[in-house]
Design a protein around this motif. Sequence first.
Motif, short mmCIF file in Angstrom:
data_model
loop_
_atom_site.label_atom_id
_atom_site.label_comp_id
_atom_site.label_asym_id
_atom_site.label_seq_id
_atom_site.Cartn_x
_atom_site.Cartn_y
_atom_site.Cartn_z
N GLN A 150 0.93 -1.38 -0.02
CA GLN A 150 -0.04 0.16 -0.11
C GLN A 150 0.93 1.09 0.06
O GLN A 150 0.82 2.12 -0.71
N SER A 151 1.97 1.13 0.77
CA SER A 151 2.67 2.61 1.07
C SER A 151 3.96 2.28 0.68
O SER A 151 4.90 3.36 1.09
N LEU A 167 6.52 2.90 -8.86
CA LEU A 167 6.09 2.24 -9.89
C LEU A 167 4.71 2.89 -10.42
O LEU A 167 4.37 3.13 -11.59
N GLY A 168 4.13 3.44 -9.29
CA GLY A 168 2.74 4.12 -9.68
C GLY A 168 2.91 5.50 -10.45
O GLY A 168 2.16 6.02 -11.22
N ASN A 204 6.44 0.17 -4.86
CA ASN A 204 5.04 0.27 -5.46
C ASN A 204 4.76 1.99 -5.74
O ASN A 204 4.16 2.31 -6.88
N SER A 205 5.46 2.91 -4.91
CA SER A 205 5.21 4.37 -5.07
C SER A 205 5.98 4.84 -6.33
O SER A 205 5.24 5.71 -7.30
N GLU A 255 0.62 -0.48 -11.43
CA GLU A 255 0.36 -0.98 -10.23
C GLU A 255 1.02 -2.01 -9.67
O GLU A 255 1.14 -3.18 -10.24
N GLY A 256 1.83 -1.54 -8.80
CA GLY A 256 2.65 -2.71 -8.04
C GLY A 256 2.02 -3.80 -7.27
O GLY A 256 0.86 -3.68 -6.99
N GLY A 308 2.45 4.65 -13.99
CA GLY A 308 1.28 4.08 -14.28
C GLY A 308 1.27 2.75 -13.96
O GLY A 308 0.27 1.95 -14.59
#
Length: 300
Positions: free
Chosen positions: A130-131, A138-139, A135-136, A144-145, A142
Amino acid sequence: MMRARAGETRAALLFISPWIIGFLVFTAWPVINSAYLSLTDYDVINDPNFIGFDNYVTLFQDPKVGLALRNTFVFTVMSVPVQLVVSLGLALLLNSAARATGFFRTVFFLPKMTPPVAIGILLLLLFNGQSGLINSALGLFGIEGPSWTTDPDWVKPGLVLMSLWTVGASVIIILAALRAVPQQLYDSALVDGAGWWRRTLRITVPMISPTLFFLFVVDSINALQSFTEAYTAFFGSGNTTYSNDAALFYVIYLFQQAFEFLHMGYASALAWVLFVVIMVITAVQILLTRRYVYYEGDRP
């Protein structure tokens, strides 16, 4: 002359006696004792009760052992090639750097000094679904990790990526091997019109193949004994939120049997099975050197 040699031998034994005593007390005796304990039912509190090979029979019938071995083998197959390729790539970059090589060599090696427990905690922070920072990042593109720490399909890839944190030592070893490759080989290849890629495949890799093989064996042994990072991230400190069978490596299961359930005899049997597995895999790797590893002293 024989008296002089005998005196030198006694002096040498005297100087290395601290190592000999340490080896016998802290290595040889525990190994021998664990072989005996593997044939007993021992819970630390009561005296060992000899039961023969019952622990080994139970071991081969334990589904958790198969799961732990499978997880360990998959992690090893995934992590060792990735570590070797990344280490070789970074070493090639350092070898081609004209300036600040010493600075970057230190920068690459410093993460190796990070305690494994801290790496396990860092894994949870970086790969949080989530945090987490990964993943941030990758976001931003665009993408989604995945749920690195909770999705069984992504637990081991996340651990593989975290293992790259400590490739600095391998980079330094490969860099030393690269510096030992004779320059005249590259000069001859340039005269023949060979490009960088061809020089790397035909000269660099064969000439440093003994070093790559050494790292291949050592990294394989380390991967088969993986424990601290995965245990800290998924099983340590009473962590049950992220724990799942995908992170149950063989040594983690061995540790649980020994120090959580106090099945010391069973844990000793697990340790000896792992020892045999590592010996077999290492022997196979050594046999492959005759075909794939080039030593400068070899003659065609």
